[in-house]
Design a protein around this motif. Sequence first.
Motif, PDB file in Angstrom:
ATOM      1  N   GLY A 154      -7.052 -10.108   1.766  1.00 23.26           N
ATOM      2  CA  GLY A 154      -6.145  -9.853   2.878  1.00 23.26           C
ATOM      3  C   GLY A 154      -4.895  -9.091   2.477  1.00 23.26           C
ATOM      4  N   PRO A 155      -4.138  -8.635   3.464  1.00 24.45           N
ATOM      5  CA  PRO A 155      -2.977  -7.771   3.204  1.00 24.45           C
ATOM      6  C   PRO A 155      -1.819  -8.489   2.519  1.00 24.45           C
ATOM      7  CG  PRO A 155      -3.137  -8.302   5.536  1.00 24.45           C
ATOM      8  CD  PRO A 155      -4.405  -8.788   4.912  1.00 24.45           C
ATOM      9  N   ASP A 156      -1.842  -9.816   2.478  1.00 18.25           N
ATOM     10  CA  ASP A 156      -0.787 -10.538   1.766  1.00 18.25           C
ATOM     11  C   ASP A 156      -1.169 -10.833   0.316  1.00 18.25           C
ATOM     12  OD1 ASP A 156       0.856 -10.654   4.016  1.00 18.25           O
ATOM     13  OD2 ASP A 156      -0.076 -12.513   4.717  1.00 18.25           O
ATOM     14  N   ALA A 157      -2.406 -10.461  -0.085  1.00 19.09           N
ATOM     15  CA  ALA A 157      -2.904 -10.801  -1.415  1.00 19.09           C
ATOM     16  C   ALA A 157      -3.300  -9.597  -2.254  1.00 19.09           C
ATOM     17  CB  ALA A 157      -4.107 -11.737  -1.291  1.00 19.09           C
ATOM     18  N   PHE A 158      -3.472  -8.434  -1.617  1.00 19.48           N
ATOM     19  CA  PHE A 158      -4.025  -7.277  -2.324  1.00 19.48           C
ATOM     20  C   PHE A 158      -2.910  -6.438  -2.927  1.00 19.48           C
ATOM     21  CE2 PHE A 158      -6.910  -3.302  -1.922  1.00 19.48           C
ATOM     22  CZ  PHE A 158      -7.199  -3.387  -3.274  1.00 19.48           C
ATOM     23  N   GLU A 159      -2.516  -6.807  -4.124  1.00 20.00           N
ATOM     24  CA  GLU A 159      -1.440  -6.095  -4.816  1.00 20.00           C
ATOM     25  C   GLU A 159      -2.014  -4.950  -5.635  1.00 20.00           C
ATOM     26  OE1 GLU A 159       2.436  -7.895  -6.687  1.00 20.00           O
ATOM     27  OE2 GLU A 159       0.868  -7.844  -8.211  1.00 20.00           O
ATOM     28  N   VAL A 160      -1.424  -3.759  -5.471  1.00 24.46           N
ATOM     29  CA  VAL A 160      -1.894  -2.571  -6.183  1.00 24.46           C
ATOM     30  C   VAL A 160      -0.701  -1.825  -6.768  1.00 24.46           C
ATOM     31  CG1 VAL A 160      -3.907  -2.334  -4.658  1.00 24.46           C
ATOM     32  CG2 VAL A 160      -1.795  -1.089  -4.124  1.00 24.46           C
ATOM     33  N   GLY A 161      -1.013  -0.904  -7.676  1.00 23.01           N
ATOM     34  CA  GLY A 161       0.028  -0.071  -8.256  1.00 23.01           C
ATOM     35  C   GLY A 161       0.386   1.098  -7.352  1.00 23.01           C
TER      36      GLY A 161
ATOM     37  N   PRO B 128       6.030  -2.893   0.268  1.00 25.47           N
ATOM     38  CA  PRO B 128       6.464  -3.304  -1.070  1.00 25.47           C
ATOM     39  C   PRO B 128       6.088  -4.753  -1.379  1.00 25.47           C
ATOM     40  CG  PRO B 128       8.206  -2.125   0.073  1.00 25.47           C
ATOM     41  CD  PRO B 128       7.139  -2.386   1.096  1.00 25.47           C
ATOM     42  N   SER B 129       5.644  -4.981  -2.589  1.00 25.56           N
ATOM     43  CA  SER B 129       5.352  -6.333  -3.058  1.00 25.56           C
ATOM     44  C   SER B 129       6.629  -6.959  -3.623  1.00 25.56           C
ATOM     45  CB  SER B 129       4.284  -6.283  -4.144  1.00 25.56           C
ATOM     46  OG  SER B 129       4.163  -7.530  -4.794  1.00 25.56           O
ATOM     47  N   PRO B 130       6.689  -8.299  -3.611  1.00 24.46           N
ATOM     48  CA  PRO B 130       7.813  -8.953  -4.293  1.00 24.46           C
ATOM     49  C   PRO B 130       7.871  -8.613  -5.781  1.00 24.46           C
ATOM     50  CG  PRO B 130       6.713 -10.496  -2.826  1.00 24.46           C
ATOM     51  CD  PRO B 130       5.868  -9.264  -2.872  1.00 24.46           C
ATOM     52  N   ASN B 131       6.706  -8.259  -6.356  1.00 21.95           N
ATOM     53  CA  ASN B 131       6.678  -7.818  -7.746  1.00 21.95           C
ATOM     54  C   ASN B 131       7.141  -6.371  -7.823  1.00 21.95           C
ATOM     55  OD1 ASN B 131       5.701 -10.242  -8.742  1.00 21.95           O
ATOM     56  ND2 ASN B 131       3.573  -9.658  -8.392  1.00 21.95           N
ATOM     57  N   GLN B 132       8.123  -6.102  -8.638  1.00 22.83           N
ATOM     58  CA  GLN B 132       8.719  -4.773  -8.709  1.00 22.83           C
ATOM     59  C   GLN B 132       7.672  -3.724  -9.067  1.00 22.83           C
ATOM     60  OE1 GLN B 132      11.941  -4.518 -11.484  1.00 22.83           O
ATOM     61  NE2 GLN B 132      12.889  -2.773 -10.446  1.00 22.83           N
ATOM     62  N   HIS B 133       7.744  -2.579  -8.408  1.00 22.27           N
ATOM     63  CA  HIS B 133       6.889  -1.424  -8.646  1.00 22.27           C
ATOM     64  C   HIS B 133       5.437  -1.655  -8.210  1.00 22.27           C
ATOM     65  CE1 HIS B 133      10.313   0.097 -10.739  1.00 22.27           C
ATOM     66  NE2 HIS B 133      10.177  -0.719 -11.774  1.00 22.27           N
ATOM     67  N   LYS B 134       5.189  -2.695  -7.421  1.00 26.34           N
ATOM     68  CA  LYS B 134       3.863  -2.957  -6.885  1.00 26.34           C
ATOM     69  C   LYS B 134       3.894  -2.874  -5.363  1.00 26.34           C
ATOM     70  CE  LYS B 134       1.705  -3.980 -10.806  1.00 26.34           C
ATOM     71  NZ  LYS B 134       0.526  -3.248 -11.304  1.00 26.34           N
ATOM     72  N   TRP B 135       2.702  -2.752  -4.782  1.00 26.22           N
ATOM     73  CA  TRP B 135       2.571  -2.646  -3.330  1.00 26.22           C
ATOM     74  C   TRP B 135       1.489  -3.595  -2.852  1.00 26.22           C
ATOM     75  CZ3 TRP B 135       5.731   0.684  -0.553  1.00 26.22           C
ATOM     76  CH2 TRP B 135       6.493   1.570  -1.324  1.00 26.22           C
ATOM     77  N   LEU B 136       1.648  -4.094  -1.634  1.00 28.77           N
ATOM     78  CA  LEU B 136       0.613  -4.867  -0.978  1.00 28.77           C
ATOM     79  C   LEU B 136      -0.149  -3.943  -0.032  1.00 28.77           C
ATOM     80  CD1 LEU B 136       2.585  -8.144  -0.237  1.00 28.77           C
ATOM     81  CD2 LEU B 136       0.724  -7.843  -1.896  1.00 28.77           C
ATOM     82  N   ALA B 137      -1.466  -3.888  -0.219  1.00 28.05           N
ATOM     83  CA  ALA B 137      -2.300  -2.958   0.537  1.00 28.05           C
ATOM     84  C   ALA B 137      -3.129  -3.698   1.583  1.00 28.05           C
ATOM     85  CB  ALA B 137      -3.225  -2.205  -0.416  1.00 28.05           C
ATOM     86  N   ASP B 138      -3.261  -3.106   2.727  1.00 24.51           N
ATOM     87  CA  ASP B 138      -4.082  -3.641   3.815  1.00 24.51           C
ATOM     88  C   ASP B 138      -5.400  -2.868   3.825  1.00 24.51           C
ATOM     89  OD1 ASP B 138      -5.273  -4.431   6.167  1.00 24.51           O
ATOM     90  OD2 ASP B 138      -3.420  -4.400   7.342  1.00 24.51           O
ATOM     91  N   ILE B 139      -6.425  -3.427   3.142  1.00 28.82           N
ATOM     92  CA  ILE B 139      -7.697  -2.717   3.040  1.00 28.82           C
ATOM     93  C   ILE B 139      -8.384  -2.613   4.398  1.00 28.82           C
ATOM     94  CG2 ILE B 139      -9.221  -4.677   2.517  1.00 28.82           C
ATOM     95  CD1 ILE B 139     -10.487  -2.858   0.334  1.00 28.82           C
ATOM     96  N   TYR B 140      -8.099  -3.571   5.278  1.00 26.06           N
ATOM     97  CA  TYR B 140      -8.670  -3.493   6.627  1.00 26.06           C
ATOM     98  C   TYR B 140      -8.118  -2.291   7.386  1.00 26.06           C
ATOM     99  CZ  TYR B 140     -10.679  -8.205   6.205  1.00 26.06           C
ATOM    100  OH  TYR B 140     -11.417  -9.303   5.841  1.00 26.06           O
ATOM    101  N   LEU B 141      -6.818  -2.079   7.317  1.00 28.63           N
ATOM    102  CA  LEU B 141      -6.223  -0.934   8.002  1.00 28.63           C
ATOM    103  C   LEU B 141      -6.710   0.371   7.379  1.00 28.63           C
ATOM    104  CD1 LEU B 141      -4.381   0.401  10.010  1.00 28.63           C
ATOM    105  CD2 LEU B 141      -2.432  -0.090   8.497  1.00 28.63           C
ATOM    106  N   LEU B 142      -6.792   0.429   6.051  1.00 26.37           N
ATOM    107  CA  LEU B 142      -7.299   1.638   5.398  1.00 26.37           C
ATOM    108  C   LEU B 142      -8.715   1.959   5.863  1.00 26.37           C
ATOM    109  CD1 LEU B 142      -5.978   0.982   1.790  1.00 26.37           C
ATOM    110  CD2 LEU B 142      -5.183   2.774   3.355  1.00 26.37           C
ATOM    111  N   ALA B 143      -9.555   0.930   6.006  1.00 29.27           N
ATOM    112  CA  ALA B 143     -10.930   1.156   6.474  1.00 29.27           C
ATOM    113  C   ALA B 143     -10.944   1.606   7.932  1.00 29.27           C
ATOM    114  CB  ALA B 143     -11.747  -0.115   6.300  1.00 29.27           C
ATOM    115  N   ARG B 144     -10.101   0.987   8.753  1.00 27.30           N
ATOM    116  CA  ARG B 144     -10.046   1.408  10.159  1.00 27.30           C
ATOM    117  C   ARG B 144      -9.624   2.869  10.268  1.00 27.30           C
ATOM    118  NH1 ARG B 144      -7.607  -3.898  10.783  1.00 27.30           N
ATOM    119  NH2 ARG B 144      -9.052  -5.287  11.900  1.00 27.30           N
ATOM    120  N   GLN B 145      -8.644   3.258   9.461  1.00 28.82           N
ATOM    121  CA  GLN B 145      -8.200   4.647   9.492  1.00 28.82           C
ATOM    122  C   GLN B 145      -9.332   5.590   9.106  1.00 28.82           C
ATOM    123  OE1 GLN B 145      -4.828   4.382   6.815  1.00 28.82           O
ATOM    124  NE2 GLN B 145      -3.366   4.291   8.505  1.00 28.82           N
ATOM    125  N   ARG B 146     -10.084   5.243   8.075  1.00 32.78           N
ATOM    126  CA  ARG B 146     -11.194   6.093   7.647  1.00 32.78           C
ATOM    127  C   ARG B 146     -12.285   6.148   8.710  1.00 32.78           C
ATOM    128  NH1 ARG B 146     -11.598   8.214   2.421  1.00 32.78           N
ATOM    129  NH2 ARG B 146      -9.528   8.170   1.476  1.00 32.78           N
TER     130      ARG B 146
END
Length: 243
Positions: A156-163, A183-201
């Motif tokens: 989910g979008p609250d768990a998928f941390e990426v660079g 932005p993720s709470p971890n510096q220089h990281k991002w939280l990604a919404d794979i569901y939204l990315l798939a919907r966009q594609r």
Amino acid sequence: MNDTWIQPDWPAPARVKALTTTRTGGVSKAPYDTLNLGTHVGDDPSRVADNRGILRQALPGEPRWLNQVHGTTVVDAAVGDGVPDADAAFTRESCRVCVVMTADCLPVLLCDRAGNVVAAAHAGWRGLFDGVIEATVAAMGVPPGQLLAWLGPAIGPDAFEVGGEVRAAFMGHDPASGAAFRPSPNQHKWLADIYLLARQRLIRAGVTGIHGGDACTVSDPARFFSYRRDGATGRMASLIWLA
């Protein structure tokens, strides 16, 4: 059928059958407990075979298992034998079962509104970025506007941390994908919404009938395997076929 398994809530034609397994109802021991369907994760092969036998009871035929490599190859489930290196399969034949396995990556099931073709795609972020959804839509051979898609359980979008490089790659392909990152709470990281990315594609490919996308494998350990959460773990299966 195991009453914990998930059946897509989507307006598919009656002859389109689909399901996603959960982690319950099998015979595997921890950390693969219990319905692990993956042969490549370190589980006892005899237990995986028993689990696949349990699944097989709900199906009209043996699934066309794939050796998933985070690529964009799509195979016809009714052609050839063995276990091909591929991340998606489609079929126009009755009782041919398309299947992908996941434990955080996104399973995408597709069918046409007439009930003549179905497909299953494995979309981790690499395959999603490289175009596995677009390749699957093209292989189905019908106008994209006639397709329906269902997004199965994934991280989910609250768990998928990426660079930042992942965000930059997606935005380089389509600036609108920036909406899928925060932005993720971890510096220089991002939280990604794979569901939204798939919907966009899917929308860019011409598919507008999109359903599902409301689960999180990481945050629901009772139902789902999660590689990101557990490391050593099993695999669930998302399957689709024509009756």
